[in-house]
Design a protein around this motif. Structure first.
Motif, PDB file in Angstrom:
ATOM      1  N   MET A  12       0.884  -1.175   0.000  1.00 39.68           N
ATOM      2  CA  MET A  12       0.000   0.000   0.000  1.00 39.68           C
ATOM      3  C   MET A  12       0.916   1.217   0.000  1.00 39.68           C
ATOM      4  N   ASP A  13       0.734   2.032  -1.003  1.00 39.70           N
ATOM      5  CA  ASP A  13       1.653   3.147  -1.193  1.00 39.70           C
ATOM      6  C   ASP A  13       0.846   4.437  -1.283  1.00 39.70           C
ATOM      7  N   GLY A  14       0.732   5.114  -0.173  1.00 39.08           N
ATOM      8  CA  GLY A  14      -0.058   6.344  -0.127  1.00 39.08           C
ATOM      9  C   GLY A  14      -1.530   6.123  -0.428  1.00 39.08           C
ATOM     10  N   ALA A  15      -2.018   4.918  -0.122  1.00 39.90           N
ATOM     11  CA  ALA A  15      -3.404   4.584  -0.480  1.00 39.90           C
ATOM     12  C   ALA A  15      -4.405   5.421   0.311  1.00 39.90           C
ATOM     13  N   SER A  16      -5.343   6.002  -0.387  1.00 36.46           N
ATOM     14  CA  SER A  16      -6.357   6.841   0.247  1.00 36.46           C
ATOM     15  C   SER A  16      -7.721   6.535  -0.314  1.00 36.46           C
ATOM     16  N   ARG A  63      -6.406   7.611   4.798  1.00 36.49           N
ATOM     17  CA  ARG A  63      -5.578   8.701   4.318  1.00 36.49           C
ATOM     18  C   ARG A  63      -4.120   8.267   4.279  1.00 36.49           C
ATOM     19  N   ASP A  64      -3.575   8.233   3.083  1.00 34.59           N
ATOM     20  CA  ASP A  64      -2.140   8.044   2.903  1.00 34.59           C
ATOM     21  C   ASP A  64      -1.590   6.851   3.688  1.00 34.59           C
ATOM     22  N   ASN A  86       0.561   3.612   4.107  1.00 33.88           N
ATOM     23  CA  ASN A  86       1.746   2.972   3.534  1.00 33.88           C
ATOM     24  C   ASN A  86       2.054   1.709   4.324  1.00 33.88           C
ATOM     25  N   ALA A 100      -6.636   7.714  -4.241  1.00 31.47           N
ATOM     26  CA  ALA A 100      -5.293   8.237  -4.500  1.00 31.47           C
ATOM     27  C   ALA A 100      -4.288   7.222  -4.002  1.00 31.47           C
ATOM     28  N   GLY A 101      -3.088   7.277  -4.543  1.00 31.16           N
ATOM     29  CA  GLY A 101      -2.062   6.322  -4.156  1.00 31.16           C
ATOM     30  C   GLY A 101      -2.241   5.010  -4.909  1.00 31.16           C
ATOM     31  N   GLU A 102      -1.583   3.987  -4.388  1.00 29.69           N
ATOM     32  CA  GLU A 102      -1.576   2.718  -5.123  1.00 29.69           C
ATOM     33  C   GLU A 102      -1.598   1.529  -4.161  1.00 29.69           C
TER      34      GLU A 102
END
Ligand code: ADP
Ligand code: ADP
Length: 226
Positions: free
Chosen positions: A6-10, A21-22, A24, A58-60
């Motif tokens: 999880m990379d900055g997943a929002s 929110r964000d 990681n 947002a994020g991945e």
């Protein structure tokens, strides 16, 4: 190896609520990890994003290097808080459902369904209906249904919250055994500190402000396994 990244997943819902929110996080293959936090902190949303049941704003997120979902749902077993069994169908047919959705004929599914039922100790209840089962047994049917496609990843969303404490403790031990026996990676969402510490090798503590991971705690034991 890392199974989930999880990379900055929002996640922001249409009404503006930011539930995650964000976030990681790297989850390694074979880990038993729990998401711990109070109601409303975004645990369930994070889990559903990993499952591909909710889109990411947002994020991945990658699961095995791929975006979640995308026709790979069979690789993931999902257990919800309620057993959500079809009341008109037998235990066998309930567990068969994911295979039927893959287009498998019932006569070819017998071995898989029976193996899944055996793994939760319910072989002799194959012909029973959900209403004939106790709460704990229904939950075990629901776990069998999640495991029947032999997923590598098992996601559990406060699975035992509705059960009494003793049944819950028994099921915790059942899940640990399944994890060890099948070499699963498990993400277990809970608001119980006891459950998270008892079950997992890593606890992701999520703060009351939605989506904020306040800390990730590594616990001794459990990982890596041989
Ligand atoms: P938890 O699983 O930790 O209880 P959730 O992930 O269910 O938390 O919810 C996180 C936040 O997102 C909460 O404030 C909740 O009200 C909100 N939320 C959940 N689903 C939706 C939705 N479909 N639309 C709007 N807000 C939602
Ligand atoms: P709960 O804890 O919700 O009451 P359990 O899974 O402990 O549910 O089962 C309740 C009762 O059902 C048990 O006392 C037992 O008699 C019966 N039962 C549960 N699993 C089995 C099984 N695999 N074979 C036979 N009886 C069972």
């Amino acid at each position: 190896p890392v199974l989930i990244r999880m990379d900055g997943a929002s996640k922001q819902f249409a009404n503006g609520t930011v539930a995650v929110r964000d976030m990681n996080l790297d989850i390694r293959e074979g880990e038993f990890i729990s998401f711990l936090g109070p109601s409303g902190c975004g645990k369930s949303t994070a889990l559903k994003m990993i499952a591909g049941l909710l889109s990411i704003s947002a994020g991945e997120i990658t699961v095995n290097g791929h975006p979640p979902g995308k026709g790979r749902e069979q690789d993931i077993g999902f257990v919800f808080q309620e057993a959500t069994l079809m009341p008109w169908a037998t235990v066998f047919d309930n567990v068969f459902l994911p295979l039927r959705m893959k287009g498998m004929k019932k006569k070819y599914a017998r071995d898989e369904v029976e193996e899944a039922l055996a793994s939760v100790g319910l072989s002799s209840f194959s012909g029973a209906y959900p209403r004939q089962l106790s709460g704990g047994m229904k939950m075990r049917v629901s776990i069998a249904r999640a495991l029947v496609t032999k997923p590598k990843l098992l996601l559990m969303d406060e699975p035992f919250a509705a059960l009494d404490e003793i049944t819950r403790f028994k099921l915790n031990n059942d899940v640990l055994e399944l994890w060890a026996r099948h070499g699963l990676t498990v993400i277990f969402v809970t608001h119980s500190v006891f459950e998270s510490v008892y079950l997992s090798n890593r606890v992701v503590v999520m703060a009351a402000r939605p989506g904020r991971v306040s800390r990730v705690v590594d616990l001794p034991g459990g990982y890596p396994r041989t």
